[in-house]
Design a protein around this motif. Structure first.
Motif, short mmCIF file in Angstrom:
data_model
loop_
_atom_site.label_atom_id
_atom_site.label_comp_id
_atom_site.label_asym_id
_atom_site.label_seq_id
_atom_site.Cartn_x
_atom_site.Cartn_y
_atom_site.Cartn_z
N HIS A 1 18.40 25.48 28.04
CA HIS A 1 17.54 24.97 29.11
C HIS A 1 16.10 25.41 28.87
O HIS A 1 15.84 26.38 28.17
N LYS A 2 15.15 24.68 29.47
CA LYS A 2 13.76 25.08 29.34
C LYS A 2 13.55 26.49 29.86
O LYS A 2 12.75 27.25 29.33
N GLN A 3 14.25 26.83 30.92
CA GLN A 3 14.22 28.18 31.46
C GLN A 3 15.66 28.68 31.53
O GLN A 3 16.54 27.97 31.99
N ALA A 4 15.91 29.91 31.06
CA ALA A 4 17.28 30.43 31.01
C ALA A 4 17.89 30.46 32.40
O ALA A 4 17.28 30.91 33.37
N PRO A 5 19.13 29.93 32.55
CA PRO A 5 19.79 29.97 33.86
C PRO A 5 20.03 31.41 34.30
O PRO A 5 20.24 32.30 33.50
N ASP A 6 19.99 31.60 35.60
CA ASP A 6 20.22 32.93 36.17
C ASP A 6 21.39 32.83 37.13
O ASP A 6 21.26 32.28 38.22
N GLN B 1 31.50 37.97 40.26
CA GLN B 1 31.18 38.93 41.32
C GLN B 1 32.41 39.27 42.15
O GLN B 1 32.58 40.41 42.59
N GLU B 2 33.29 38.29 42.34
CA GLU B 2 34.50 38.53 43.12
C GLU B 2 35.36 39.60 42.46
O GLU B 2 35.81 40.55 43.12
N TYR B 3 35.61 39.45 41.16
CA TYR B 3 36.42 40.43 40.44
C TYR B 3 35.70 41.79 40.37
O TYR B 3 36.33 42.83 40.55
N GLU C 1 35.62 55.29 39.60
CA GLU C 1 34.31 54.93 40.13
C GLU C 1 33.61 54.04 39.11
O GLU C 1 33.56 54.39 37.92
N VAL C 2 33.09 52.91 39.55
CA VAL C 2 32.33 52.02 38.67
C VAL C 2 30.90 52.53 38.59
O VAL C 2 30.21 52.64 39.60
N LYS C 3 30.47 52.89 37.37
CA LYS C 3 29.16 53.52 37.18
C LYS C 3 28.25 52.63 36.33
O LYS C 3 28.68 52.10 35.29
N ASN C 4 27.01 52.50 36.76
CA ASN C 4 26.01 51.81 35.95
C ASN C 4 25.80 52.61 34.66
O ASN C 4 25.67 53.82 34.69
N GLU D 1 30.17 43.85 31.89
CA GLU D 1 28.85 43.25 32.10
C GLU D 1 28.89 42.41 33.37
O GLU D 1 29.77 41.56 33.54
N ASN D 2 27.96 42.64 34.25
CA ASN D 2 27.92 41.90 35.51
C ASN D 2 26.49 41.86 36.04
O ASN D 2 25.81 42.89 36.09
N SER D 3 26.05 40.66 36.41
CA SER D 3 24.70 40.46 36.96
C SER D 3 23.62 41.07 36.09
O SER D 3 22.67 41.69 36.57
N GLY D 4 23.79 40.94 34.78
CA GLY D 4 22.77 41.40 33.84
C GLY D 4 22.77 42.89 33.58
O GLY D 4 21.89 43.39 32.89
#
Length: 363
Positions: A141-146, A182-184, A200-203, A231-234
């Motif tokens: 795409h002209k601009q990367a989808p988010d 996001q649901e999972y 615990e899910v850690k960044n 990997e989730n939401s970047g």
């Protein structure tokens, strides 16, 4: 007349993908190529020429690209008409499954102009899924989808044909990944809690500040035993096991304390004691090597036992590795990796780095 490159599917006057067996012969089929918009002939001949063919000889379109566009349009239509897709496992935490939809939109846009999904599908419980159909060399795409905070499944069609794509989309789990779910992701901790497991899910940015980052005791991937990274939401995340973490931190600190005590004692030793200590370390290493060889003979699989992957990561130390420079500054308790630059570790390598090091090779 037309070209010998034929297709089994084409686009009719209403924009619907139709099979050659379901339309009249010749130009009466009223079909076009969805890529170059050239009129197509419907040939109902032998096996070699049974299908649609471009009508003119000077159209100039790339037939490979035409084929990909037809395949792409057919895949969209299959999802829209069958209202189903087979989704892959989510990092081994959630199993692969069929997802059924009540509404499927194609060729749409999603809220903003930079978001141009191929398929927007909604389930009966109002969960929305963005499905991206790609090829190995997809036009961007002209601009990367988010697609942050959305459920987005990416499916690669590069290995499919017009004849195989329906079964591929509805029954198989290959060539597709969760670009985002996001649901999972929000359900990971509750999922483990249901199994009476505390996690615990850690960044991962937070994990990099942890003293156990290079010897992480978090959840590992089933397929290769490496630390599982989601990997989730970047962003990237690890799944920490707090109880094991507390034990591992205490053990590590005890090892460091013991190493410090040995280093202090070593600095106070006479030259004779130093050589005596080195001889003892060499003897211990020789004894360990002999023990391993005997164990390998008993199993009857010498090569497999020599493989570093057969030594449990928790038992590895850099002193077992070929890259360890035991002769250089060995009095500081560090391993001193000979390939520290290429391995991306500190020159004064902590011995327990071997537990996560991909370049570990046993002596």
């Amino acid at each position: 007349m037309g070209n010998n490159f034929v297709f089994s599917w084409a686009e009719d006057a209403q924009g619907k993908m139709v099979h050659v067996d379901d339309v009249p012969r010749g130009l009466a089929c009223g079909c076009v190529c969805p890529c170059c918009h050239e009129k197509l002939l419907a040939r109902h001949g032998d096996v070699k020429e049974h299908g649609f063919a471009h009508h003119s000889d000077n159209r100039g379109a790339n037939l490979n690209i035409c084929y990909m566009v037809i395949l792409y349009k057919l895949a969209e239509q299959i999802i829209q008409t069958r209202k189903k897709i087979h989704a892959p496992s989510y990092y081994g935490i959630f199993k692969e499954k069929d997802i059924e939809f009540v509404d499927v939109k194609i060729d749409g846009r999603y809220e903003r102009e930079d978001k141009q999904p191929d398929v927007i599908a909604t389930t009966k419980d109002n969960q929305q899924y963005i499905i991206e159909l790609t090829f190995d060399y997809k036009v961007q795409h002209k601009q990367a989808p988010d697609y942050k905070n959305l459920n987005c499944l990416e499916i690669n069609l590069s290995n499919q044909t017009l004849e195989s794509v329906e079964k591929f989309l509805l029954e198989e789990n290959t060539d597709r990944i969760w670009f985002n779910n996001q649901e999972y992701f929000d359900s990971i901790e509750p999922r483990y809690e249901m199994a009476n497991k505390r996690i615990e899910v850690k960044n991962e940015d937070e994990c990099k500040m942890c003293e156990l980052y290079y010897s992480c005791v978090g959840v590992r991937a089933k397929e290769n035993g490496s630390i599982l990274v989601i990997e989730n939401s970047g962003k990237r995340y690890r799944i920490c096991k707090p109880e094991q973490y507390d034990v591992a931190v205490e053990e590590r600190r005890n090892r460091l304390k013991e190493a410090e005590e040995r280093r202090n004692a070593f600095n106070q030793d006479s030259s004779y004691s130093m050589y005596k200590r080195r001889y003892r370390e060499f003897s211990d290493a020789t004894e360990e090597s002999t023990r391993l060889r005997e164990k390998q003979k008993q199993t009857g699989d010498l090569q497999a036992q020599l493989d570093a992957s057969r030594i449990p990561p928790s038992e590895r130390t850099c002193f077992m590795c070929k890259r360890n420079l035991t002769w250089w500054k060995s009095n500081d308790g560090m391993a001193h990796c000979g390939a520290y630059y290429s391995m991306g570790v500190h020159q004064k390598t902590p011995p327990d780095s071997a537990q996560t090091c991909n370049g570990f090779e046993p002596k």
